[in-house]
Design a protein around this motif. Structure first.
Motif, PDB file in Angstrom:
ATOM      1  N   PHE A 285     -26.620  40.964  39.846  1.00 23.17           N
ATOM      2  CA  PHE A 285     -26.872  41.122  38.436  1.00 23.17           C
ATOM      3  C   PHE A 285     -28.123  40.419  37.905  1.00 23.17           C
ATOM      4  CE2 PHE A 285     -24.725  37.282  39.592  1.00 23.17           C
ATOM      5  CZ  PHE A 285     -25.466  36.394  38.691  1.00 23.17           C
ATOM      6  N   ASN A 286     -28.585  39.456  38.566  1.00 17.04           N
ATOM      7  CA  ASN A 286     -29.737  38.626  38.204  1.00 17.04           C
ATOM      8  C   ASN A 286     -31.232  39.276  38.726  1.00 17.04           C
ATOM      9  OD1 ASN A 286     -29.389  37.911  40.824  1.00 17.04           O
ATOM     10  ND2 ASN A 286     -29.299  35.790  40.401  1.00 17.04           N
ATOM     11  N   ALA A 287     -31.114  40.348  39.404  1.00 15.54           N
ATOM     12  CA  ALA A 287     -32.385  41.029  39.934  1.00 15.54           C
ATOM     13  C   ALA A 287     -32.982  41.777  38.682  1.00 15.54           C
ATOM     14  CB  ALA A 287     -32.224  42.068  41.200  1.00 15.54           C
ATOM     15  N   LYS A 288     -34.597  41.985  38.868  1.00 16.27           N
ATOM     16  CA  LYS A 288     -35.097  42.644  37.838  1.00 16.27           C
ATOM     17  C   LYS A 288     -34.428  44.106  37.599  1.00 16.27           C
ATOM     18  CE  LYS A 288     -39.190  40.152  38.126  1.00 16.27           C
ATOM     19  NZ  LYS A 288     -40.836  40.171  38.573  1.00 16.27           N
ATOM     20  N   ASN A 289     -33.997  44.863  38.566  1.00 12.40           N
ATOM     21  CA  ASN A 289     -33.537  46.152  38.315  1.00 12.40           C
ATOM     22  C   ASN A 289     -31.939  45.941  38.669  1.00 12.40           C
ATOM     23  OD1 ASN A 289     -36.017  46.295  40.250  1.00 12.40           O
ATOM     24  ND2 ASN A 289     -36.063  48.030  38.660  1.00 12.40           N
ATOM     25  N   GLY A 290     -31.217  45.014  37.965  1.00 16.63           N
ATOM     26  CA  GLY A 290     -29.786  44.621  38.135  1.00 16.63           C
ATOM     27  C   GLY A 290     -28.981  45.181  37.084  1.00 16.63           C
ATOM     28  N   CYS A 291     -29.426  45.670  36.173  1.00 20.58           N
ATOM     29  CA  CYS A 291     -28.723  46.172  35.051  1.00 20.58           C
ATOM     30  C   CYS A 291     -27.968  47.675  35.343  1.00 20.58           C
ATOM     31  CB  CYS A 291     -29.490  46.528  33.698  1.00 20.58           C
ATOM     32  SG  CYS A 291     -28.318  47.329  32.293  1.00 20.58           S
ATOM     33  N   LEU A 292     -26.564  47.539  35.292  1.00 22.73           N
ATOM     34  CA  LEU A 292     -25.840  48.619  35.745  1.00 22.73           C
ATOM     35  C   LEU A 292     -25.815  49.838  35.055  1.00 22.73           C
ATOM     36  CD1 LEU A 292     -22.820  46.508  37.251  1.00 22.73           C
ATOM     37  CD2 LEU A 292     -24.736  47.379  38.502  1.00 22.73           C
ATOM     38  N   LYS A 293     -26.208  49.564  33.747  1.00 25.89           N
ATOM     39  CA  LYS A 293     -25.995  50.988  32.542  1.00 25.89           C
ATOM     40  C   LYS A 293     -27.171  51.455  32.281  1.00 25.89           C
ATOM     41  CE  LYS A 293     -21.710  50.389  32.263  1.00 25.89           C
ATOM     42  NZ  LYS A 293     -20.667  51.395  32.668  1.00 25.89           N
ATOM     43  N   CYS A 294     -28.299  50.691  32.339  1.00 23.85           N
ATOM     44  CA  CYS A 294     -29.569  51.432  31.862  1.00 23.85           C
ATOM     45  C   CYS A 294     -30.706  51.136  32.974  1.00 23.85           C
ATOM     46  CB  CYS A 294     -30.000  50.811  30.533  1.00 23.85           C
ATOM     47  SG  CYS A 294     -30.631  49.149  30.355  1.00 23.85           S
ATOM     48  N   THR A 295     -31.750  51.580  32.705  1.00 26.77           N
ATOM     49  CA  THR A 295     -32.860  51.743  33.531  1.00 26.77           C
ATOM     50  C   THR A 295     -33.960  50.577  33.182  1.00 26.77           C
ATOM     51  OG1 THR A 295     -33.974  53.320  32.544  1.00 26.77           O
ATOM     52  CG2 THR A 295     -32.527  54.052  34.465  1.00 26.77           C
ATOM     53  N   ILE A 296     -33.523  49.848  32.373  1.00 27.50           N
ATOM     54  CA  ILE A 296     -34.517  48.701  32.174  1.00 27.50           C
ATOM     55  C   ILE A 296     -35.026  47.580  33.276  1.00 27.50           C
ATOM     56  CG2 ILE A 296     -32.862  46.938  31.493  1.00 27.50           C
ATOM     57  CD1 ILE A 296     -34.559  45.974  29.290  1.00 27.50           C
ATOM     58  N   ASN A 297     -36.296  47.254  33.280  1.00 26.73           N
ATOM     59  CA  ASN A 297     -36.863  46.444  34.192  1.00 26.73           C
ATOM     60  C   ASN A 297     -36.862  45.153  33.802  1.00 26.73           C
ATOM     61  OD1 ASN A 297     -37.294  48.251  36.345  1.00 26.73           O
ATOM     62  ND2 ASN A 297     -39.114  48.805  35.437  1.00 26.73           N
ATOM     63  N   GLY A 298     -36.325  44.273  34.108  1.00 27.50           N
ATOM     64  CA  GLY A 298     -36.159  42.770  33.720  1.00 27.50           C
ATOM     65  C   GLY A 298     -37.597  42.176  34.004  1.00 27.50           C
ATOM     66  N   GLU A 299     -37.879  40.712  33.275  1.00 26.86           N
ATOM     67  CA  GLU A 299     -38.759  40.034  33.451  1.00 26.86           C
ATOM     68  C   GLU A 299     -38.329  38.625  33.829  1.00 26.86           C
ATOM     69  OE1 GLU A 299     -41.212  40.419  29.896  1.00 26.86           O
ATOM     70  OE2 GLU A 299     -41.731  42.461  30.227  1.00 26.86           O
ATOM     71  N   TYR A 300     -39.253  37.977  34.484  1.00 24.58           N
ATOM     72  CA  TYR A 300     -38.802  36.692  34.963  1.00 24.58           C
ATOM     73  C   TYR A 300     -39.278  35.598  33.794  1.00 24.58           C
ATOM     74  CZ  TYR A 300     -38.316  32.129  37.171  1.00 24.58           C
ATOM     75  OH  TYR A 300     -37.771  30.798  37.448  1.00 24.58           O
ATOM     76  N   SER A 301     -38.416  34.872  33.099  1.00 23.25           N
ATOM     77  CA  SER A 301     -39.013  33.788  32.172  1.00 23.25           C
ATOM     78  C   SER A 301     -39.269  32.483  32.718  1.00 23.25           C
ATOM     79  CB  SER A 301     -37.960  33.766  30.982  1.00 23.25           C
ATOM     80  OG  SER A 301     -38.404  32.929  29.929  1.00 23.25           O
ATOM     81  N   HIS A 302     -40.386  31.917  32.582  1.00 23.93           N
ATOM     82  CA  HIS A 302     -40.545  30.658  33.189  1.00 23.93           C
ATOM     83  C   HIS A 302     -40.124  29.526  32.304  1.00 23.93           C
ATOM     84  CE1 HIS A 302     -43.291  31.970  36.326  1.00 23.93           C
ATOM     85  NE2 HIS A 302     -43.776  33.009  35.638  1.00 23.93           N
ATOM     86  N   ILE A 303     -39.712  29.937  30.785  1.00 16.80           N
ATOM     87  CA  ILE A 303     -39.212  28.927  29.953  1.00 16.80           C
ATOM     88  C   ILE A 303     -37.827  28.579  30.072  1.00 16.80           C
ATOM     89  CG2 ILE A 303     -38.641  28.455  27.538  1.00 16.80           C
ATOM     90  CD1 ILE A 303     -41.041  30.331  26.846  1.00 16.80           C
ATOM     91  N   SER A 304     -36.995  29.798  30.402  1.00 21.99           N
ATOM     92  CA  SER A 304     -35.472  29.649  30.615  1.00 21.99           C
ATOM     93  C   SER A 304     -35.104  29.699  32.243  1.00 21.99           C
ATOM     94  CB  SER A 304     -34.828  30.853  29.964  1.00 21.99           C
ATOM     95  OG  SER A 304     -35.033  32.222  30.495  1.00 21.99           O
ATOM     96  N   ARG A 305     -36.382  30.188  32.951  1.00 18.29           N
ATOM     97  CA  ARG A 305     -36.074  30.154  34.455  1.00 18.29           C
ATOM     98  C   ARG A 305     -35.006  31.037  34.990  1.00 18.29           C
ATOM     99  NH1 ARG A 305     -36.860  23.854  36.421  1.00 18.29           N
ATOM    100  NH2 ARG A 305     -38.963  23.416  35.519  1.00 18.29           N
TER     101      ARG A 305
END
Length: 384
Positions: A285-305
């Motif tokens: 679930f915390n991977a960049k391609n971890g969304c189960l419902k849509c095809t969004i690609n996540g980004e790593y935030s250095h602020i919230s880590r």
């Protein structure tokens, strides 16, 4: 002998309770065996003042009876006998006709013990009392023999990568739920898979596969299978294959019970985020391609880590493309056996939100505590 006698010497209140419970015990056994073993009733009229192997003296000559424990059977103590007799007397509140049709006293006693969840310790003492006082030599002395406890249960556990797996089966759950089925029915079941630790001081954990019937909320959830190991199952195929192999023919042809057919379908899988990713064979679930419902690609935030998903407008995943493994890094290297289940939507049939993780835990829990709301989370949401 004096030391042994003092050990079992009791007060007058004890003997009065024992005599009263003895009467209830005799009446219970008469009701239990009246339909099956009349020979036992003949022995009930020959009872003397010996109960549970301990002679019950009169109040006046208690101190003179030094041979009170001569007939004491092994493994029966003063505390045990009252407990055993009270367990036996519980049948008084039951309908005697419930045991009609039983072939003999052993079958009737077995049904009674299973119905009331009698412990093996209490049942062993009760069998000993019946054999001594009613001279029933055909009755087994061991509760495991009476209850037909299966032997070599270790062979039922299948060794798989990371631990052992015990498969109970969906059919066994259906038999327990609908043992008195009198008509054809159609039901949908919810499947829950999750891991839980056994002890804080041990690395061993359980991964049960549970199911319940959506249309009959009063029926308890039952285990389909249980995995035990020092971590989660290393191989999803070894963990889920027994369940999948059994459920496929049931979904296609139904299950016949009492000459009636149960039509079954899977309503949904209910898992937390790590377990859901594991059983589906997808990225965590915390991977960049971890969304189960849509095809969004996540980004790593250095602020919230953490990995964040910046957009809300992305194309939704579909079951067809999921089965074609068209989503690239969203899929793991190992395919899940759940893909073989006909009619299962690998996207819509997996719940991604539940009250436990959304309202009972996390940041919502201190917010509810701070507001002083005593309602359950569901009632709280309905009040908005």
């Amino acid at each position: 002998m004096d030391k042994i006698y003092k050990k079992y010497k009791k007060s007058g209140t004890y003997y009065r309770k024992l005599r009263k419970t003895r009467e209830q015990y005799e009446n219970a056994l008469k009701k239990l065996f009246s339909k099956s073993s009349p020979e036992l009733l003949r022995h009930s009229t020959e009872l003397n003042e010996v109960d549970c192997g301990i002679e019950i003296p009169n109040r006046k000559d208690t101190t003179d009876n030094n041979d009170a424990t001569n007939d004491l059977p092994p493994n029966v103590s003063g505390k045990d006998e009252i407990h055993v007799l009270r367990e036996a007397s519980s049948i008084l509140s039951q309908d005697p006709t419930k045991f009609e049709g039983k072939s003999d006293s052993e079958e009737a006693l077995r049904a009674w013990a299973l119905q009331h969840n009698i412990t093996h310790v209490a049942l062993k003492d009760l069998l000993l009392l019946i054999k001594i006082q009613y001279n029933d030599i055909n009755l087994p002395s061991d509760p495991r023999t009476l209850l037909e406890t299966p032997q070599n249960t270790g062979k039922l556990c299948l060794p798989i990568d990371g631990g052992k797996y015990w498969h109970n089966g969906v059919k066994d759950c259906l038999r327990k739920w609908f043992g008195n089925l009198s008509e054809d029915i159609s039901i949908s079941i919810n499947i829950n898979i999750d891991g839980l630790p056994i002890h804080k001081s041990s690395k061993h954990q359980l991964w049960p596969i549970l199911c319940n019937v959506h249309e009959f909320s009063n029926l308890p959830a039952l285990p389909v299978g249980i995995f035990i190991g020092k971590s989660k199952p290393a191989d999803v195929n070894g963990f889920l294959t027994p369940f999948v192999d059994e459920i496929i023919p049931i979904l296609k042809d139904g299950f016949v019970l009492n000459q009636h057919t149960i039509t079954l379908k899977i309503r949904c899988f209910i898992c937390d985020s790590p377990a859901r990713a594991f059983v589906k064979g997808v990225a965590n679930f915390n991977a960049k391609n971890g969304c189960l419902k849509c095809t969004i690609n996540g980004e790593y935030s250095h602020i919230s880590r953490t990995v964040v998903f910046p957009s809300l407008h992305c194309s939704l995943r579909t079951d067809e493309l999921f089965r074609q493994k068209a989503y690239g890094n969203h899929h793991s290297s190992q395919d899940t056996p759940l893909l073989r289940i006909p009619g299962l939507d690998m996207i819509q049939d997996f719940v991604v939100a539940d009250p436990l993780h959304l309202l009972e835990l996390g940041v919502m829990k201190p917010d509810r505590d701070a507001t002083g709301l005593d309602e359950t989370p569901i009632d709280w949401m309905e009040g908005w």
